[in-house]
Structures are given as C-alpha cells and as structure tokens.
Design a protein around this motif. Structure first.
Motif, mmCIF file in Angstrom:
data_model
loop_
_atom_site.group_PDB
_atom_site.id
_atom_site.type_symbol
_atom_site.label_atom_id
_atom_site.label_comp_id
_atom_site.label_asym_id
_atom_site.label_seq_id
_atom_site.Cartn_x
_atom_site.Cartn_y
_atom_site.Cartn_z
ATOM 1 N N PRO A 291 -38.813 5.949 7.831
ATOM 2 C CA PRO A 291 -38.096 7.076 8.436
ATOM 3 C C PRO A 291 -37.086 7.625 7.432
ATOM 4 N N VAL A 292 -37.023 8.964 7.296
ATOM 5 C CA VAL A 292 -36.132 9.572 6.302
ATOM 6 C C VAL A 292 -35.457 10.813 6.863
ATOM 7 N N ASN A 293 -34.379 11.228 6.175
ATOM 8 C CA ASN A 293 -33.777 12.548 6.284
ATOM 9 C C ASN A 293 -33.579 13.026 4.857
ATOM 10 N N TRP A 294 -34.520 13.790 4.332
ATOM 11 C CA TRP A 294 -34.467 14.234 2.939
ATOM 12 C C TRP A 294 -33.884 15.637 2.857
ATOM 13 N N PRO A 295 -32.631 15.777 2.375
ATOM 14 C CA PRO A 295 -32.092 17.120 2.164
ATOM 15 C C PRO A 295 -32.904 17.846 1.089
ATOM 16 N N LEU A 296 -33.137 19.132 1.314
ATOM 17 C CA LEU A 296 -33.909 19.925 0.371
ATOM 18 C C LEU A 296 -33.122 20.099 -0.922
ATOM 19 N N VAL A 297 -33.757 19.771 -2.050
ATOM 20 C CA VAL A 297 -33.117 19.913 -3.355
ATOM 21 C C VAL A 297 -33.976 20.824 -4.228
ATOM 22 N N PRO A 298 -33.363 21.485 -5.220
ATOM 23 C CA PRO A 298 -34.147 22.371 -6.090
ATOM 24 C C PRO A 298 -35.218 21.590 -6.846
ATOM 25 N N ARG A 299 -36.368 22.241 -7.061
ATOM 26 C CA ARG A 299 -37.445 21.643 -7.836
ATOM 27 C C ARG A 299 -38.324 22.749 -8.395
ATOM 28 N N PRO A 300 -39.057 22.473 -9.451
ATOM 29 C CA PRO A 300 -39.932 23.502 -10.016
ATOM 30 C C PRO A 300 -40.960 23.966 -8.990
ATOM 31 N N GLU A 301 -41.325 25.232 -9.079
ATOM 32 C CA GLU A 301 -42.286 25.797 -8.149
ATOM 33 C C GLU A 301 -43.596 25.012 -8.184
ATOM 34 N N GLY A 302 -44.101 24.699 -7.004
ATOM 35 C CA GLY A 302 -45.362 23.982 -6.890
ATOM 36 C C GLY A 302 -45.243 22.477 -6.922
ATOM 37 N N PRO B 97 -49.387 1.442 1.161
ATOM 38 C CA PRO B 97 -49.340 2.773 1.777
ATOM 39 C C PRO B 97 -48.013 2.994 2.492
ATOM 40 N N VAL B 98 -47.611 4.273 2.557
ATOM 41 C CA VAL B 98 -46.310 4.626 3.113
ATOM 42 C C VAL B 98 -46.489 5.714 4.174
ATOM 43 N N VAL B 99 -45.881 5.495 5.317
ATOM 44 C CA VAL B 99 -45.900 6.480 6.406
ATOM 45 C C VAL B 99 -44.481 7.033 6.527
ATOM 46 N N ILE B 100 -44.312 8.305 6.154
ATOM 47 C CA ILE B 100 -42.998 8.930 6.029
ATOM 48 C C ILE B 100 -42.802 9.957 7.138
ATOM 49 N N ALA B 101 -41.739 9.812 7.905
ATOM 50 C CA ALA B 101 -41.372 10.805 8.915
ATOM 51 C C ALA B 101 -40.061 11.449 8.497
ATOM 52 N N ASP B 102 -40.101 12.756 8.203
ATOM 53 C CA ASP B 102 -38.950 13.491 7.702
ATOM 54 C C ASP B 102 -38.533 14.552 8.714
ATOM 55 N N ARG B 103 -37.391 15.145 8.490
ATOM 56 C CA ARG B 103 -36.885 16.242 9.316
ATOM 57 C C ARG B 103 -37.378 17.587 8.796
ATOM 58 N N TRP B 104 -37.340 18.599 9.681
ATOM 59 C CA TRP B 104 -37.610 19.983 9.318
ATOM 60 C C TRP B 104 -36.462 20.836 9.855
ATOM 61 N N GLY B 105 -36.382 22.082 9.402
ATOM 62 C CA GLY B 105 -35.308 22.951 9.846
ATOM 63 C C GLY B 105 -34.015 22.645 9.113
ATOM 64 N N SER B 106 -32.898 22.827 9.805
ATOM 65 C CA SER B 106 -31.595 22.585 9.177
ATOM 66 C C SER B 106 -30.621 22.051 10.212
ATOM 67 N N GLU B 107 -29.535 21.460 9.711
ATOM 68 C CA GLU B 107 -28.501 20.903 10.578
ATOM 69 C C GLU B 107 -27.159 21.064 9.870
ATOM 70 N N ARG B 108 -26.264 21.804 10.465
ATOM 71 C CA ARG B 108 -24.943 22.064 9.897
ATOM 72 C C ARG B 108 -25.019 22.487 8.432
ATOM 73 N N GLY B 109 -25.932 23.397 8.141
ATOM 74 C CA GLY B 109 -26.032 23.940 6.801
ATOM 75 C C GLY B 109 -26.853 23.119 5.838
ATOM 76 N N VAL B 110 -27.339 21.961 6.266
ATOM 77 C CA VAL B 110 -28.210 21.133 5.425
ATOM 78 C C VAL B 110 -29.660 21.466 5.774
ATOM 79 N N ASP B 111 -30.421 21.939 4.797
ATOM 80 C CA ASP B 111 -31.848 22.200 4.988
ATOM 81 C C ASP B 111 -32.624 20.925 4.685
ATOM 82 N N TRP B 112 -33.606 20.646 5.533
ATOM 83 C CA TRP B 112 -34.406 19.441 5.353
ATOM 84 C C TRP B 112 -35.678 19.752 4.564
ATOM 85 N N THR B 113 -36.200 18.749 3.895
ATOM 86 C CA THR B 113 -37.354 18.915 3.010
ATOM 87 C C THR B 113 -38.648 19.145 3.770
#
Length: 282
Positions: free
Chosen positions: A186-197, A216-232
């Motif tokens: 389980p994760v909460n990955w804030p969106l960070v800059p990265r090269p296109e693609g 193998p890894v089963v990853i559950a992340d957030r979408w949308g945003s929360e208090r100005g933090v955009d999720w990956t």
C-alpha cells in the motif's frame, strides 16, 4: 494483535501448494478525515473484488483516514484501533480464503502508527507498523519495530511493507529471503517531475526490486489530489520478472501471479538467485 504475535513462521519454511493467485490492487475514493465514509468505500471495493474471484486484495496506505494531515492531533482524530468494531463490516465481505491488506492510522494508547492491516473474513492475521517514515510522517507517527513482515496465508507467504519502506532495497530482499511469495505494498506516492514517457521513480524501484528478488509486487496507490498534493496514480501489479502486468484500471489492477515461478530461484543452467550472493563481500 498489535505486535504481530504469531503472524509469521520465523524459519520461512511454510509453503502452500497453491501455484498461482489472482491479485487485485484497488484505489477507491479516500476523503481526508472521513473514517466512516472511507471504511464504507473500502467495503464496497472489496465486495466488488470478491465478485472477480480475488485471492489477494490490496488497498492504499492510510486508506481509512487520508494522508495529508495538518498535525498529529488531526491524524489522531482520524485514527482507529486494531480492535475497532468497524473492521467487522469490511471483513464480512472478504471472500473465503482471500486476504485483504489495507492501510490505516492506528491508534495504540498514546502512540500512533502508519499501519497495514492484514485481514481475512474470520481473522486478523497481522498489523504491520511502518518503520521508514517519509517527510512529515515523522511528525505524526511513531516508527514501527520491523522492516516489513511475512504472514502465512491460505495461498502462501505474504510479504507486507508500506510505501517508503520499499525504497530501501534491503526491505524487499529481506522479505524474499524470509520466504515471501508476493509483496503487498500500500502506498501514497506524491507526483514528482519525471521525463516524458517515464514511469514514476517509485514504480521503477519496485520493478527493480521485484526482478532482483523474484518477488511480485501488488501496489495500491492514490489518485487525484489532497490538500494540494497530487498523487501519482501508480496502482500496478508487477510480476516476478519485474514487468508491469496490470496498471491503473478503473476497477482495479488485476493479474494472475505464478507462485510456482516465484519459488523457483534457480537460474539455469548455472545460477541460483540467492545462493550466488557473496554476502561476505558486501
């Protein structure tokens, strides 16, 4: 169970005869501070996954509470105990012989942990308390005593870690060496800059860890945003070769993982994933 007593076999020897599992990573809407609403949405998501014959269901970090707290007091207000009676409503929709891993803010007396609950319909198998705290988490939460854990389940041995834990290569390798067949992350990955693609850096790290330990890894992340933090929005399933086999599906990322392939550590014709290590040189 607050210290994971009895949650795992210490010698790593337990193995199920199951050769594969259907895993689903889910990311329902999570509203900061809305514990009852979040639990209801988690229940609905688990119920939907049950209709798709899921055997391992993973939901995001701090899924019952949200993540971007103003301070520790707000986090405490959104926390629940491991023995809170509201967990029963989630457990009753878990399929028989399935396992759910869901993040929550755990209140334990005066202490507060970023925790992942490991649940079945009839039991609470473990509560893993995050040991590597990222950013402002250090101001909110107490550190857990273990770097991930391994839990015996109906389908095999389940590794559990939380978000930043997996950015330390020692953690997934430790779990693989302890006999984990699959890692729930389980994760909460804030969106960070990265090269296109490019994939998110955290996802690339997870792919590398999966390949290096055949885990193998089963990853559950957030979408949308929360208090100005955009999720990956990095919800994904990675197989034992390090490839993404399911990614960002509306109804959750779903894949069948071969546990037989995970358990085969030999690399023909002359190598073995673990036996070839030169630990004395590291």
């Amino acid at each position: 169970m607050t210290e994971n007593e009895g949650a795992r076999g210490a010698d790593g020897s337990s193995r199920s005869g199951v050769s594969g599992i259907r895993a689903i990573a889910l990311s329902p809407e999570i509203v900061l501070g809305d514990v009852d609403g979040n639990l209801a949405r988690i229940r609905d998501a688990v119920s939907a996954a049950a209709r798709r014959q899921a055997q391992l269901i993973v939901l995001p970090e701090l899924a019952t509470s949200g993540y971007v707290f103003a301070d520790r007091d707000e986090a405490l207000h959104a926390s629940i105990a491991a023995d809170d009676t509201r967990w029963a409503a989630v457990q009753e929709v878990i399929p028989e012989d399935a396992v759910v891993v869901v993040g929550y803010a755990e209140r334990a007396g005066e202490r507060l942990f970023n925790t992942a609950a490991v649940l079945t319909r009839i039991a609470r198998l473990a509560d893993y308390r995050k040991s590597h705290l990222w950013g402002a988490e250090t101001l909110m939460f107490d550190r857990g005593p273990e770097a991930g854990l391994v839990v015996d389940t109906s389908f095999g041995r389940l590794g559990v870690a939380l978000c930043y834990d997996n950015e330390f290569p020692e953690v997934p390798r430790r779990l693989a060496l302890a006999g984990a067949d699959v890692l729930a992350l389980p994760v909460n990955w804030p969106l960070v800059p990265r090269p296109e693609g490019e994939h998110a850096p955290e996802l690339i790290q997870a792919m590398a860890a999966a390949r290096s330990s055949r885990l193998p890894v089963v990853i559950a992340d957030r979408w949308g945003s929360e208090r100005g933090v955009d999720w990956t929005d990095g919800t994904a399933i990675i197989d034992e070769q390090g490839w993404i086999v399911a990614f960002r599906a509306v109804m959750g990322a779903t894949a069948v993982l071969s546990l037989a392939a995970v358990r085969e550590k030999s690399l023909p014709p002359h190598n073995h994933l673990f036996d070839d290590r030169r630990a004395e040189l590291y």
